[in-house]
Design an enzyme around this catalytic site. Sequence first.
Site, PDB file in Angstrom:
ATOM      1  N   ASN A  55       2.570   3.130  -4.022  1.00  0.00           N
ATOM      2  CA  ASN A  55       2.203   4.133  -3.015  1.00  0.00           C
ATOM      3  C   ASN A  55       0.887   4.803  -3.397  1.00  0.00           C
ATOM      4  OD1 ASN A  55       4.414   3.774  -1.337  1.00  0.00           O
ATOM      5  ND2 ASN A  55       5.587   5.465  -2.206  1.00  0.00           N
ATOM      6  N   HIS A  63       7.846   1.729   6.149  1.00  0.00           N
ATOM      7  CA  HIS A  63       6.513   1.115   6.050  1.00  0.00           C
ATOM      8  C   HIS A  63       6.256   0.126   7.199  1.00  0.00           C
ATOM      9  CE1 HIS A  63       5.655   2.615   1.907  1.00  0.00           C
ATOM     10  NE2 HIS A  63       6.963   2.608   1.834  1.00  0.00           N
TER      11      HIS A  63
HETATM   12 FE1  HDE Z   1      10.152   0.650  -0.677  1.00  0.00          FE
HETATM   13  N1  HDE Z   1      10.982  -0.554   0.716  1.00  0.00           N
HETATM   14  N2  HDE Z   1      11.977   1.237  -1.286  1.00  0.00           N
HETATM   15  N3  HDE Z   1       9.319   1.995  -2.002  1.00  0.00           N
HETATM   16  N4  HDE Z   1       8.316   0.132  -0.103  1.00  0.00           N
HETATM   17  C1  HDE Z   1      10.319  -1.333   1.581  1.00  0.00           C
HETATM   18  O1  HDE Z   1      10.830  -3.568   2.000  1.00  0.00           O
HETATM   19  C2  HDE Z   1      13.131   0.640  -0.945  1.00  0.00           C
HETATM   20  C3  HDE Z   1      10.007   2.758  -2.895  1.00  0.00           C
HETATM   21  C4  HDE Z   1       7.130   0.494  -0.661  1.00  0.00           C
HETATM   22  O2  HDE Z   1       3.749  -3.471   2.955  1.00  0.00           O
HETATM   23  C5  HDE Z   1      11.215  -2.265   2.342  1.00  0.00           C
HETATM   24  O3  HDE Z   1       9.770  -5.349   2.880  1.00  0.00           O
HETATM   25  C6  HDE Z   1      14.237   1.199  -1.693  1.00  0.00           C
HETATM   26  C7  HDE Z   1       9.129   3.281  -3.903  1.00  0.00           C
HETATM   27  C8  HDE Z   1       6.040  -0.121   0.050  1.00  0.00           C
HETATM   28  O4  HDE Z   1       5.486  -4.763   3.257  1.00  0.00           O
HETATM   29  C9  HDE Z   1      12.595  -1.974   1.752  1.00  0.00           C
HETATM   30  C10 HDE Z   1      13.696   2.177  -2.480  1.00  0.00           C
HETATM   31  C11 HDE Z   1       7.888   2.795  -3.573  1.00  0.00           C
HETATM   32  C12 HDE Z   1       6.629  -0.874   1.056  1.00  0.00           C
HETATM   33  C13 HDE Z   1      12.294  -0.888   0.757  1.00  0.00           C
HETATM   34  C14 HDE Z   1      12.273   2.188  -2.225  1.00  0.00           C
HETATM   35  C15 HDE Z   1       8.024   2.003  -2.389  1.00  0.00           C
HETATM   36  C16 HDE Z   1       8.051  -0.707   0.929  1.00  0.00           C
HETATM   37  C17 HDE Z   1      11.079  -2.224   3.822  1.00  0.00           C
HETATM   38  C18 HDE Z   1      14.385   3.100  -3.455  1.00  0.00           C
HETATM   39  C19 HDE Z   1       6.553   3.063  -4.292  1.00  0.00           C
HETATM   40  C20 HDE Z   1       5.926  -1.690   2.104  1.00  0.00           C
HETATM   41  C21 HDE Z   1      10.443  -3.537   4.231  1.00  0.00           C
HETATM   42  C22 HDE Z   1      15.176   2.427  -4.414  1.00  0.00           C
HETATM   43  C23 HDE Z   1       6.554   2.643  -5.675  1.00  0.00           C
HETATM   44  C24 HDE Z   1       5.663  -3.092   1.651  1.00  0.00           C
HETATM   45  C25 HDE Z   1      10.287  -4.272   3.007  1.00  0.00           C
HETATM   46  C26 HDE Z   1       4.905  -3.848   2.706  1.00  0.00           C
HETATM   47  C27 HDE Z   1       8.988  -1.345   1.748  1.00  0.00           C
HETATM   48  C28 HDE Z   1      13.260  -0.364  -0.005  1.00  0.00           C
HETATM   49  C29 HDE Z   1      11.410   3.106  -2.842  1.00  0.00           C
HETATM   50  C30 HDE Z   1       6.899   1.365  -1.776  1.00  0.00           C
HETATM   51  C31 HDE Z   1      13.681  -1.637   2.728  1.00  0.00           C
HETATM   52  C32 HDE Z   1      15.691   0.795  -1.569  1.00  0.00           C
HETATM   53  C33 HDE Z   1       9.500   4.151  -5.082  1.00  0.00           C
HETATM   54  C34 HDE Z   1       4.559   0.041  -0.236  1.00  0.00           C
HETATM   55  O5  HDE Z   1      13.122  -3.081   1.104  1.00  0.00           O
END
Ligand code: HDE
Length: 711
Positions: free
Chosen positions: A148, A75
């Site tokens: 999302n 993202h």
């Molecule tokens: Fe994320 N995800 N994600 N994700 N995600 C990040 O956090 C992660 C997941 C989502 O505008 C990171 O600050 C793991 C699902 C959005 O700043 C990180 C897993 C969904 C954004 C991270 C998921 C998301 C992130 C990268 C599986 C929808 C952007 C930078 C366990 C429900 C937020 C940060 C923004 C961002 C990890 C799965 C949505 C690395 C480990 C499911 C919208 O922490």
Amino acid sequence: MSNKEKAKSKKLEQLDAYTSDSFDKAITTNQGLKINDDNNSLKAGERGPSLLEDFMLREKITHFDHERIPERIVHARGSGAHGVFELYEDQSELTTAGLFTDTSRKTPVFVRFSTVAGSKGSPDLARDVRGFAVKFYTEEGNFDIVGNNMPIFFIQDAIKFPDLIHSVKPEPDREIPQAASAHDTFYDFVSLSPETLHNHIWAMSDRGIPRSLRMMEGFGIHSYRLINKEGKAKFVKFHWKPILGAHSITWEEAVKINGADSDFHRRDLWDAIEKGQYPEWELGFQIVPEEDEHKYDFDLLDPTKLIPEEMVPVKIVGKMTLNKNPENFFAETEQVAFCPSNIVPGIDFSNDPLLQGRLFSYLDTQISRLGGPNFHQIPINRPINETSNNQKDAMMQMDIPKGKAHYFPNSIGGGCPHQSKMAKGAFASMAKKIDAQQVRGRSESFNDFYSQPALFYRSLAKWEQDHVVNAYSFELGKCTYKHIKERILYHLQQINEDLAQKVSDNLGLEIPKEIDMPVNQAVGAEESDIKKYQPAPKKNYLEKSEALSQTHNKFDTIATRNVAVLVADGFDMDAFSEMEKTLKNKDAFITLIAPNGGIVKCSDNMEHEVDAMLSTTESVLYDALYIPGGKKSIDELMKEAKVFKFIKETFKYCKAIAVDGEADKLLEKCIDVPYKDDKAVFIDEKPEKFVDAIAKHRNWEREEVAKQIIV
Ligand code: HDE
């Protein structure tokens, strides 16, 4: 009232205290020293070497050297905006959360939309999932729904996330391709992990290329819990429904938009807010009583499954309006730190194993991204209520915490900061009964990988299905390993035979009868356990779900739709002004495009400012096209090859076109397929018909004919 005044909120007032500007101020060093020459470094003689003594040069360059922070691992490319959430009705029978019970509140929010795979500077129109992250600055602390634009995710267990992301990111040897899933490593992973198939088919559908960030749905994905004051918990799924409806464009158009304006989505969001056309979404809950947890053919804890709205309707509870752009991209949009673990009383988590992993990951990632554990003190991340605890040290502490006792319990500090009762607004994790054996594994109820992708595909309109076929064919066509493509074809066959057949025909490959099904079990697992985790046969518990197709959508407004108007000197003012009035009354945006910049004169000899020169713009950036008549104007436009391209593309991508008077000559010359009876082409007709066609977004039925047009 100015836009800024309208947007006022407790959060914006808090941010005001941190904003600064340089107007009328002297330039200084970071130590406050006024500078009298910011153009030249200190040198030993005019042509001599620079001197180490030059602290001004060193300070400026050192700061510059460190101006970048690591981009988000996923993202990275995003755009943000401020806004407000307002509740329609008290939801206290479901939850004690203040933002969902107090209708007098206007809860400030900051929202960040993003693509997932691309780098910070990647183009907006990549085929990808879009992030939809909302931070509510509530009176009880920050609450983040980090969602999302698709209601499900690729994987079921957080431990697979690094693998998923490594596979979709550019391949590690050549760092290719940027912001694209169409490559071997991603399809290798997908084909070996059938749990990805549901989210994958959504990404291959039109949902993967939204028309605008303002025209897409948002989903919290996981089941969360709402808890009322009796302590009764219910499962909830969060939904955001855009007031402008959910609309998408085609891949061919997306590719062109990325070339014409790679900031298309970011610009579109910014411009709409600047023009006072505030994007809005309604928030909805899908509620499932805890007693019904096991009632469905899918597991509520499995994030690769949605609850069809036909089974559990979405209850609309409030509205979010984005009404202010950030002052500074870095300070706000880049530094905002979302964490699904940011929760408030009245809401709690479920055991979804993906959510459980996320509760760790987000806080952790901010520490390296934002430089230390005090990132919550960065203005955009500060809650609007007071914070107080004993975590007083660490990099970049911005406050000066007073007192001697920085431990709890203490007597020296009067026992403060003290604990609070739930009745005083404290959060207490809900009591959950857990009586289980520790296992490294998954529930058998997570094994159904084909039923919901099949439901999704069945629920799409014919043209939406065609787009899915095209997307699979394109993406697999970009892969080089035959065995990977064949494994995907096998899975598609399990989802839908027609889909698999069409894609395999396009690829010129056979669909394999069987494949070695990967095993999501420990090495050396018992045969019975391995069997347990083989994909379950497809079920059909619902023939179709209307909510899954964008054809059952809102098509009642043209607000913020951008209409291109092609003109040259002498264009017909009567026709133009009637059209302009009608479109502006309905809040559409109009862009006057002419062969040259500056001024263009109409038939009444009035001067009109040109918004865009033909050579600087492209048809794919607009929603519809209008060409007023006027012999002189049309004769001029006839001489421009770019006008032909403009018209052909607008027709090819199924958009509404209206022409008056002599302008029909242009259509005749450009469009070499039948167009006179087309539902969205208007020749000398009332503007209202054009308006209706724009509101319908596209005339997709035209696609079959329009695809013959070469541009
Ligand atoms: Fe994320 N995800 N994600 N994700 N995600 C990040 O956090 C992660 C997941 C989502 O505008 C990171 O600050 C793991 C699902 C959005 O700043 C990180 C897993 C969904 C954004 C991270 C998921 C998301 C992130 C990268 C599986 C929808 C952007 C930078 C366990 C429900 C937020 C940060 C923004 C961002 C990890 C799965 C949505 C690395 C480990 C499911 C919208 O922490």
